[in-house]
Design a protein around this motif. Structure first.
Motif, PDB file in Angstrom:
ATOM      1  N   ILE A 106       0.845  -1.194   0.000  1.00 38.48           N
ATOM      2  CA  ILE A 106       0.000   0.000   0.000  1.00 38.48           C
ATOM      3  C   ILE A 106       0.879   1.242   0.000  1.00 38.48           C
ATOM      4  CG2 ILE A 106      -1.757   1.316   1.245  1.00 38.48           C
ATOM      5  CD1 ILE A 106      -2.673  -1.351   2.481  1.00 38.48           C
ATOM      6  N   GLY A 107       0.756   2.041  -1.037  1.00 42.30           N
ATOM      7  CA  GLY A 107       1.538   3.268  -1.131  1.00 42.30           C
ATOM      8  C   GLY A 107       1.258   3.978  -2.441  1.00 42.30           C
ATOM      9  N   PHE A 108       1.363   5.298  -2.426  1.00 43.19           N
ATOM     10  CA  PHE A 108       1.074   6.110  -3.606  1.00 43.19           C
ATOM     11  C   PHE A 108       2.021   7.305  -3.659  1.00 43.19           C
ATOM     12  CE2 PHE A 108      -2.801   4.108  -2.098  1.00 43.19           C
ATOM     13  CZ  PHE A 108      -3.278   3.476  -3.230  1.00 43.19           C
ATOM     14  N   ASN A 109       2.235   7.798  -4.853  1.00 51.26           N
ATOM     15  CA  ASN A 109       3.014   9.015  -5.018  1.00 51.26           C
ATOM     16  C   ASN A 109       2.154  10.244  -4.746  1.00 51.26           C
ATOM     17  OD1 ASN A 109       5.188   7.504  -5.780  1.00 51.26           O
ATOM     18  ND2 ASN A 109       5.283   8.248  -7.884  1.00 51.26           N
TER      19      ASN A 109
ATOM     20  N   ASN B 257      -6.486   9.555   4.349  1.00 46.83           N
ATOM     21  CA  ASN B 257      -6.836  10.981   4.279  1.00 46.83           C
ATOM     22  C   ASN B 257      -5.646  11.821   3.840  1.00 46.83           C
ATOM     23  OD1 ASN B 257      -9.570  10.862   4.977  1.00 46.83           O
ATOM     24  ND2 ASN B 257      -9.127  10.894   7.169  1.00 46.83           N
ATOM     25  N   LEU B 258      -4.447  11.436   4.294  1.00 49.44           N
ATOM     26  CA  LEU B 258      -3.235  12.124   3.856  1.00 49.44           C
ATOM     27  C   LEU B 258      -3.030  11.923   2.355  1.00 49.44           C
ATOM     28  CD1 LEU B 258      -0.534  13.609   4.576  1.00 49.44           C
ATOM     29  CD2 LEU B 258       0.463  11.316   4.863  1.00 49.44           C
ATOM     30  N   ILE B 259      -3.213  10.700   1.889  1.00 49.95           N
ATOM     31  CA  ILE B 259      -3.071  10.402   0.458  1.00 49.95           C
ATOM     32  C   ILE B 259      -4.084  11.204  -0.358  1.00 49.95           C
ATOM     33  CG2 ILE B 259      -3.315   8.602  -1.291  1.00 49.95           C
ATOM     34  CD1 ILE B 259      -0.721   8.449   0.331  1.00 49.95           C
ATOM     35  N   TYR B 260      -5.334  11.265   0.118  1.00 48.47           N
ATOM     36  CA  TYR B 260      -6.358  12.016  -0.600  1.00 48.47           C
ATOM     37  C   TYR B 260      -5.962  13.488  -0.755  1.00 48.47           C
ATOM     38  CZ  TYR B 260      -9.365   8.070   0.880  1.00 48.47           C
ATOM     39  OH  TYR B 260      -9.905   6.828   1.115  1.00 48.47           O
ATOM     40  N   THR B 261      -5.250  14.002   0.244  1.00 46.86           N
ATOM     41  CA  THR B 261      -4.883  15.417   0.247  1.00 46.86           C
ATOM     42  C   THR B 261      -3.787  15.730  -0.766  1.00 46.86           C
ATOM     43  OG1 THR B 261      -5.469  15.576   2.594  1.00 46.86           O
ATOM     44  CG2 THR B 261      -4.086  17.328   1.694  1.00 46.86           C
ATOM     45  N   TYR B 262      -2.821  14.815  -0.901  1.00 46.88           N
ATOM     46  CA  TYR B 262      -1.626  15.133  -1.689  1.00 46.88           C
ATOM     47  C   TYR B 262      -1.453  14.286  -2.950  1.00 46.88           C
ATOM     48  CZ  TYR B 262      -0.349  17.961   2.314  1.00 46.88           C
ATOM     49  OH  TYR B 262      -0.339  18.916   3.309  1.00 46.88           O
ATOM     50  N   ALA B 263      -2.377  13.377  -3.219  1.00 46.33           N
ATOM     51  CA  ALA B 263      -2.336  12.586  -4.449  1.00 46.33           C
ATOM     52  C   ALA B 263      -3.664  12.746  -5.174  1.00 46.33           C
ATOM     53  CB  ALA B 263      -2.069  11.117  -4.134  1.00 46.33           C
ATOM     54  N   GLY B 264      -3.713  12.309  -6.421  1.00 50.31           N
ATOM     55  CA  GLY B 264      -4.957  12.436  -7.169  1.00 50.31           C
ATOM     56  C   GLY B 264      -4.804  11.905  -8.581  1.00 50.31           C
ATOM     57  N   THR B 265      -5.717  12.320  -9.451  1.00 47.43           N
ATOM     58  CA  THR B 265      -5.732  11.830 -10.828  1.00 47.43           C
ATOM     59  C   THR B 265      -4.405  12.075 -11.530  1.00 47.43           C
ATOM     60  OG1 THR B 265      -8.117  12.250 -10.959  1.00 47.43           O
ATOM     61  CG2 THR B 265      -6.939  11.990 -13.025  1.00 47.43           C
ATOM     62  N   LEU B 266      -3.847  13.266 -11.384  1.00 48.96           N
ATOM     63  CA  LEU B 266      -2.608  13.616 -12.087  1.00 48.96           C
ATOM     64  C   LEU B 266      -1.439  12.784 -11.599  1.00 48.96           C
ATOM     65  CD1 LEU B 266      -1.478  15.495 -14.255  1.00 48.96           C
ATOM     66  CD2 LEU B 266      -0.982  17.165 -12.455  1.00 48.96           C
ATOM     67  N   SER B 267      -1.306  12.632 -10.291  1.00 44.65           N
ATOM     68  CA  SER B 267      -0.189  11.847  -9.755  1.00 44.65           C
ATOM     69  C   SER B 267      -0.329  10.372 -10.135  1.00 44.65           C
ATOM     70  CB  SER B 267      -0.117  11.988  -8.231  1.00 44.65           C
ATOM     71  OG  SER B 267      -1.287  11.482  -7.601  1.00 44.65           O
ATOM     72  N   MET B 268      -1.545   9.857 -10.143  1.00 45.76           N
ATOM     73  CA  MET B 268      -1.755   8.469 -10.548  1.00 45.76           C
ATOM     74  C   MET B 268      -1.373   8.267 -12.006  1.00 45.76           C
ATOM     75  SD  MET B 268      -5.370   7.629  -8.631  1.00 45.76           S
ATOM     76  CE  MET B 268      -5.491   5.938  -9.202  1.00 45.76           C
ATOM     77  N   TYR B 269      -1.720   9.208 -12.844  1.00 40.29           N
ATOM     78  CA  TYR B 269      -1.390   9.095 -14.267  1.00 40.29           C
ATOM     79  C   TYR B 269       0.116   9.037 -14.476  1.00 40.29           C
ATOM     80  CZ  TYR B 269      -1.056  10.099 -19.237  1.00 40.29           C
ATOM     81  OH  TYR B 269      -0.744  10.037 -20.582  1.00 40.29           O
ATOM     82  N   HIS B 270       0.851   9.873 -13.766  1.00 42.18           N
ATOM     83  CA  HIS B 270       2.312   9.904 -13.937  1.00 42.18           C
ATOM     84  C   HIS B 270       2.990   8.700 -13.277  1.00 42.18           C
ATOM     85  CE1 HIS B 270       2.409  13.654 -16.038  1.00 42.18           C
ATOM     86  NE2 HIS B 270       1.853  14.332 -15.036  1.00 42.18           N
ATOM     87  N   GLU B 271       2.407   8.187 -12.208  1.00 43.33           N
ATOM     88  CA  GLU B 271       3.024   7.098 -11.458  1.00 43.33           C
ATOM     89  C   GLU B 271       2.794   5.729 -12.071  1.00 43.33           C
ATOM     90  OE1 GLU B 271       2.632   4.939  -7.051  1.00 43.33           O
ATOM     91  OE2 GLU B 271       1.461   6.732  -7.503  1.00 43.33           O
TER      92      GLU B 271
END
Length: 292
Positions: free
Chosen positions: A139-142, A187-201
């Protein structure tokens, strides 16, 4: 004569409204959805079905593409649904203005903080799957800045220090592996990640290689993203898919209708470089990404 003039004025007004709403923007598709719902209903909906796979029936000649038990694909295909007729509810418990876009509501809670928007809802579903499969280390996201934020480090007590586009992580909290802390992490991920970061990652997927769990995406701030939750195929190898989405404002995750294909709705077909028109959003091309 007066009655004739009133009718004529009415016709002119309808024509002007139609012309003014013919552009392919988001508002246009809200209107198109409302109109289409009046004249089109799907014969492939089982109102008693309580999961994605039991709510939506198969068109003639198609069968479901098999996936391994315990896979993310099977998890989505059998995702539980609310009772037929359930409404899209915003994070503040109000009803969303468009109640004609969806065939079903997925059993995904919507926090009252308003953070769980379109991409966030999909990251939540993916994270909960990994949690349930005891794959918590995955579990982790950019962040949009490109910095990776994992649940494992968050559970150890590491928190980000953010200054502009610069992010550093420091141990400022006690270790806590609880489910409550897990949702604080999200909630932290929702604040600093999103559609754009997912697309690039995430990995880009061609239309010929789409599978359940892949996401139709329009990167941007804002952009939009929807996820494939089922997949079927016929003897010719032709495939169709179901789409689900979260949205902005934060609201119920719903299984989308398809107004563009009355004979097999709500199933969707995708063609390379062709646009995809869904009730809530117009994608100018079929661009897909895949979770790691």
């Amino acid at each position: 004569m007066k009655k004739f003039l009133l009718v004529l004025v009415g016709v002119i007004i309808v024509f002007v409204v139609f012309k003014s709403t013919s552009k392919t923007d988001k508002v246009t598709h809200h209107i198109k959805g409302v109109i289409a719902n009046i004249t089109r209903t799907s014969g492939l909906i089982n109102k008693n079905g309580d999961s994605v796979s039991t709510r939506v029936l198969l068109p003639d000649g198609y069968k479901r593409v098999p996936y391994e038990k315990g896979s993310f694909q099977e998890y989505l295909r059998h995702y539980q649904l609310k009772a037929y007729g359930s409404k899209i509810i915003n994070y503040d418990d109000t009803e969303y203005f468009a109640q004609d876009w969806h065939e079903a509501i997925l059993e995904v809670p919507v926090p009252s903080n308003g953070l769980q928007q379109c991409a966030d809802a999909l990251m939540r579903i993916r994270s909960e799957y990994l949690w349930e499969q005891n794959k918590k280390e995955d579990i982790g996201f950019n962040f949009t800045s490109g910095h990776y934020c994992s649940w494992s480090k968050y559970a150890e007590g590491y928190r980000p220090k953010i200054k502009g586009n610069k992010v550093s992580f420091h141990k400022t909290a006690q270790a806590n592996t609880s489910k409550t802390n897990f949702y604080k992490y999200l909630n932290l991920i929702y604040t600093y990640a999103g559609t754009l970061s997912m697309y690039h990652e995430l990995q880009k997927i061609t239309v010929d290689d789409i599978r359940i769990g892949d996401m139709l995406v329009k990167p941007g701030s804002p952009g939009h993203i929807e996820i494939v939750v089922d997949e079927i195929v016929n003897e010719k190898g032709e495939k169709m898919y179901l789409l689900a989405q979260g949205n902005t404002p934060a609201q119920s995750v719903c299984l989308l209708k398809n107004y563009g294909n009355a004979s097999s709705a709500p199933w969707y077909k995708f063609t390379k470089n062709d646009p995809v028109d869904t009730p809530s959003y117009y994608f100018d091309k079929a661009s897909f990404i895949r979770f790691k």
